[in-house]
Design an enzyme around this catalytic site. Structure first.
Site, PDB file in Angstrom:
ATOM      1  N   CYS A  84      -6.764  20.373 -13.279  1.00 18.40           N
ATOM      2  CA  CYS A  84      -6.189  21.529 -12.578  1.00 18.40           C
ATOM      3  C   CYS A  84      -4.943  21.140 -11.772  1.00 18.40           C
ATOM      4  CB  CYS A  84      -7.262  22.215 -11.748  1.00 18.40           C
ATOM      5  SG  CYS A  84      -6.897  23.944 -11.509  1.00 18.40           S
ATOM      6  N   HIS A 178     -11.881  22.534 -14.986  1.00 20.14           N
ATOM      7  CA  HIS A 178     -12.665  21.653 -14.100  1.00 20.14           C
ATOM      8  C   HIS A 178     -13.902  21.094 -14.809  1.00 20.14           C
ATOM      9  CE1 HIS A 178     -10.618  22.558 -10.241  1.00 20.14           C
ATOM     10  NE2 HIS A 178     -10.293  23.669 -10.885  1.00 20.14           N
ATOM     11  N   GLU A 180     -15.656  18.707 -14.022  1.00 16.10           N
ATOM     12  CA  GLU A 180     -16.624  18.176 -13.044  1.00 16.10           C
ATOM     13  C   GLU A 180     -17.601  19.247 -12.559  1.00 16.10           C
ATOM     14  OE1 GLU A 180     -13.573  18.988 -12.530  1.00 16.10           O
ATOM     15  OE2 GLU A 180     -13.337  19.912 -10.555  1.00 16.10           O
TER      16      GLU A 180
END
Ligand code: GLN
Length: 198
Positions: A84, A178, A180
């Site tokens: 990002c 993202h 994660e």
């Protein structure tokens, strides 16, 4: 293996957690450390630049001299992954918003980014993507940038709505979304495998 995660903003603990999980899956011994000072990058074999606000992160990188240390890591062929805002910072070129805000890009990858390409339409959303070398993944986008052009060694490996959302160049990976924020470790596993390549 020592992995550093730039820790000024963003999903730092999530990146640390999923990288540790990926290490375990690969059976690698190592540490994943939150980094705020350039000295902490010494000995790191891989680096993650999380999301957040690219202008704010760039200011902190420059004021602490981390920008130069990261560029050196890239020159040494270390694995670097930006997600990002991190993806924005890895680019060589940005859109007019990057310019207007005086955001200093690290310029690691031969690509152009549009900083809030998807955020203009919807703040955040999830989408299923097809990513080269990974397969289908569920991706979480939050005020996401897009990779609008690539040249040289940089290659776009996933697109959404006709815009690039993932790119690779050597051992560097840039993602608009993202990885994660899900439990899927495949992207972090691939990143660690790149870091281990000679
Ligand atoms: N578009 C934001 C920026 O570049 C990034 C948003 C994010 O990292 N979630 O600052």
């Amino acid at each position: 293996m020592k992995v550093a995660v730039i820790a000024f903003q963003g999903d730092v603990s999530e990146h640390i957690r999923i990288t540790q999980k990926a290490m375990k899956e690969l059976g690698i011994e190592g540490s994943v450390t939150a980094v705020r000072r350039k000295e902490q990058l010494e000995g790191a074999e891989a680096l993650i630049l999380p999301g957040g606000e690219s202008t704010a992160i760039s200011k902190r990188l420059v004021s602490g001299g981390l920008d130069k240390a990261i560029i050196k890591m890239a020159e040494e062929g270390k694995a670097i992954m930006g997600t990002c805002a991190g993806c924005v910072l890895m680019a060589k070129e940005g859109d007019e918003e990057v310019e207007k805000t005086g955001t200093e890009l690290l310029g690691l990858m031969d690509m152009r980014v549009n900083r809030n390409a998807f955020g203009r339409q919807r703040e955040s959303f999830e989408a299923e993507l097809e990513m080269e070398g990974i397969g289908n993944i569920d991706a979480v986008f939050i005020r996401a940038p897009a990779i609008t052009d690539s040249w040289g060694e940089c290659r776009i490996i996933s697109s959404f709505d006709g815009l690039g959302v993932a790119a690779v160049q050597g051992k560097m990976t840039a993602l608009s979304f993202h990885p994660e924020l899900t439990d899927d470790t495949r992207i972090h596993v691939k990143f660690l495998k790149m870091a281990m390549e000679p």
